[in-house]
Design an enzyme around this catalytic site. Structure first.
Site, mmCIF file in Angstrom:
data_model
loop_
_atom_site.group_PDB
_atom_site.id
_atom_site.type_symbol
_atom_site.label_atom_id
_atom_site.label_comp_id
_atom_site.label_asym_id
_atom_site.label_seq_id
_atom_site.Cartn_x
_atom_site.Cartn_y
_atom_site.Cartn_z
ATOM 1 N N LYS A 70 0.849 -1.183 0.000
ATOM 2 C CA LYS A 70 0.000 0.000 0.000
ATOM 3 C C LYS A 70 0.890 1.240 0.000
ATOM 4 C CE LYS A 70 -3.089 2.921 2.526
ATOM 5 N NZ LYS A 70 -3.557 3.329 3.854
ATOM 6 N N GLY A 111 -8.150 9.159 10.083
ATOM 7 C CA GLY A 111 -8.397 9.202 11.514
ATOM 8 C C GLY A 111 -9.501 10.143 11.957
ATOM 9 N N ALA A 135 -9.690 5.486 4.620
ATOM 10 C CA ALA A 135 -9.604 6.624 5.544
ATOM 11 C C ALA A 135 -10.943 7.342 5.675
ATOM 12 C CB ALA A 135 -8.539 7.628 5.125
ATOM 13 N N GLY A 136 -11.252 7.714 6.930
ATOM 14 C CA GLY A 136 -12.411 8.541 7.215
ATOM 15 C C GLY A 136 -13.623 7.809 7.742
ATOM 16 N N ASN A 185 -8.799 1.681 10.235
ATOM 17 C CA ASN A 185 -7.993 1.392 11.419
ATOM 18 C C ASN A 185 -8.595 2.062 12.650
ATOM 19 O OD1 ASN A 185 -4.392 1.548 12.182
ATOM 20 N ND2 ASN A 185 -6.087 0.863 13.401
ATOM 21 N N THR A 186 -8.595 3.410 12.652
ATOM 22 C CA THR A 186 -9.019 4.153 13.832
ATOM 23 C C THR A 186 -10.456 3.832 14.242
ATOM 24 O OG1 THR A 186 -7.545 5.941 13.123
ATOM 25 C CG2 THR A 186 -9.136 6.460 14.843
#
Length: 333
Positions: free
Chosen positions: A176, A237, A263-264, A285-286
């Protein structure tokens, strides 16, 4: 037989009209099946495969056509794998391995998510404590595909160097790539991202590339050798959810490689939206790691991705400007 020369039959429970005089082998071919790879039951009697070309379909026939599939999943609609760079996966959820309180919680969340790919950062070995626990002690790279990423890289050169080391360390070529523009937004620097994509592709890497939600930029990355396009839904994040559904949908429609929102995502509904837009997957992830119960949230994200994908495949109803009653008005008292 009807006036148009067709007869009525049922195939795998579905009504179908076919030309009169069709053989079972002809029918299989018409359905896009290889007669040599299927078994046919006609009116509860199995027809030997060697005779399919000599058995004529008759009006009213009840046919069952089967073949072998992997595993024991009895819900056909759930068999919906995707492929990136020639590698096939069943789970459309990719999870990160940062921000967890410890490796044990991380491993439990991965298991609950059903993910088959995890992103991993490339960092220096702690030479002061070479016996310290490592991620590989908890998440087996022989069972879960590791996707080395370039998180924290702000130049193309740093990203390329990082992935060269990753390939040397673990033999990974599916990677990635993300090249960040600045620290406040963590938005990608698309000039450096495009340059790094070209170099990595020429060196035999298979880069899945984090990018802005821009259909033109996505197309250029694909032309440069990206094996997957990964537009952000919102800043990394942030948990704000997909901010621009229109451009994500345009990227999906224009891409010839997999598209994954990266993301987001903050909630399960965000993940479902990404899938309903036609994305091939979602990376997060977050949203999981910072949930009050990461393992439970991982399970929620798994369900959301699966539900969103089923919704996309089913095809949503058309939108209307005004109300349309569900119950018929005819016969109203």
């Amino acid at each position: 037989m009807s006036a148009d020369g067709t007869i009525s039959i049922r195939v795998n429970g579905e009504h179908r009209r076919v030309k009169d005089g069709l053989t079972l082998a002809d029918l299989a071919a018409e359905l896009g099946l290889d007669p040599a790879k299927v078994a046919v039951e006609r009116n509860l009697v199995v027809v030997p495969r060697s005779t399919l070309a000599g058995v004529t379909v008759e009006d009213g026939d009840e046919l069952e056509i089967v073949h072998f599939v992997g595993g024991g999943d009895h819900i056909a609609v759930s068999s919906d794998s995707w492929t990136v760079a020639g590698r096939t996966f069943n789970s459309r959820l990719i999870v990160g391995t940062g921000k967890y309180k410890d490796f044990e919680q991380n491993a439990a969340a991965v298991a609950a998510s059903g993910a088959e790919i995890v992103t991993v950062a490339v960092r220096r070995v702690n030479i002061a404590d070479p016996g310290a626990p490592m991620l590989t002690d908890y998440i087996d790279p022989k069972k879960i595909t590791y996707l080395p990423n370039t998180a924290g890289c702000f130049t193309g050169d740093d990203a390329i160097r990082t992935l060269r080391l990753a390939r040397e360390a673990g033999g990974w070529d599916l990677v990635k790539l993300e090249v960040l523009g600045e620290a406040k937004t963590l938005y990608p620097d698309m000039v450096e991202t495009l340059r790094a994509t070209e170099i990595l592709a020429n060196e035999g890497f298979l880069p899945m590339v984090y990018c802005v939600d821009d259909p033109i930029a996505a197309k250029r990355l694909e032309d440069a050798g990206a094996v997957a396009i990964m537009p952000l839904g919102a800043p990394i994040g942030s948990g704000l959810g997909i901010q621009n559904r229109v451009t994500v949908r345009l990227i999906v429609e224009g891409a010839k490689v997999p598209v994954l929102v990266d993301a987001g995502v903050g909630s399960a509904s965000d993940a479902a939206v990404a899938m309903e837009l036609g994305c091939d997957g979602v990376l997060m992830n977050t949203a999981i790691a910072e949930a009050k119960d990461p393992v439970m949230m991982a399970a929620a994200m798994k369900a959301a991705v699966e539900a969103g994908r089923l919704s996309y495949r089913a095809g949503r109803m058309g939108k209307r400007m005004y109300a349309d009653p569900s119950s018929p008005l005819a016969g109203l008292i």
